[in-house]
Design an enzyme around this catalytic site. Sequence first.
Site: not given
Ligand code: NAD
Length: 252
Positions: A106, A124, A135
């Site tokens: 996001i 998302h 709206c």
């Molecule tokens: P998650 O947090 O569930 O999983 C992130 C995965 O990335 C983990 O398994 C971790 O091991 C791996 N990871 C982290 N840093 C890494 C790197 N540098 N190199 C390789 N792997 C790495 O994230 P998700 O599956 O995206 O689900 C989380 C939900 O939360 C999503 O729906 C998202 O919308 C939201 N979210 C978004 C953000 C953002 O926009 N940056 C941040 C946090 C959460």
Amino acid sequence: MPTTHREAAELVPFLRAAERAVIFTGAGISTESGIPDFRSPGGLWTRMAPIDFQDFVASPEMRREAWRRRFAMEEMFASVRPNAGHLAVAELVRRGIATHVITQNIDNLHQESGIAADRVIEIHGNTRYARCLRCGARAELPPIRAHFERHGEPPDCDFCGGLLKTATISFGQAMPEAEMARAEEATQACDLFVVLGSSLVVYPAAGFPRAAKRKGARLVIVNREPTDQDSIADLVLHAPIGPTLSAAVNAL
Ligand code: NAD
């Protein structure tokens, strides 16, 4: 050879063979920019339970809390920049190897890395602006914040008086139909599906890699920790995204 270079070398033939790759990203691609993910040890999830959509709609206190949390993160969101992983993805799109990026993130960092907005499918939503829940009008965050700081409440929509919420999809909220349809279409058309930094536990998003594999695309997962879909992937790299993907793209 450093480990990430060995892993990049394994990825190169997959990228070379691809003509219509789809890149699917999660919070893990943005940790190297300084945005914490949800499910890594010490991630956001372990510190703060998310606010469900139903609670946001039903409770003024939950809405205040959601906006307090969002404004507390504003300095971070306003200062983060795309990292080597985002730039390598942008290069794959620029070269015509990848057709689309489907992102669960996001944070707007794929667009800021130079990818045209019509190539980025945000399933998302986006936290850099707000929308009216009634709206659908777009609203910018600075005036919402100014109102919140003056009155202790978020304002209502200027046009219809509805509730304003960041343009993100919360747990319990309907998925955005147009983006889901575009993501499905890109997934059905791809010959390679690359997951970057997702724990693949949030559905329906996590259904896309399975769908790509089912229709015959090759599946690559680059994620620090194992996922439930490692067993169906053609290549799994438990490696850091930025150094691994940029080394692979430089070697193409
Ligand atoms: P998650 O947090 O569930 O999983 C992130 C995965 O990335 C983990 O398994 C971790 O091991 C791996 N990871 C982290 N840093 C890494 C790197 N540098 N190199 C390789 N792997 C790495 O994230 P998700 O599956 O995206 O689900 C989380 C939900 O939360 C999503 O729906 C998202 O919308 C939201 N979210 C978004 C953000 C953002 O926009 N940056 C941040 C946090 C959460």
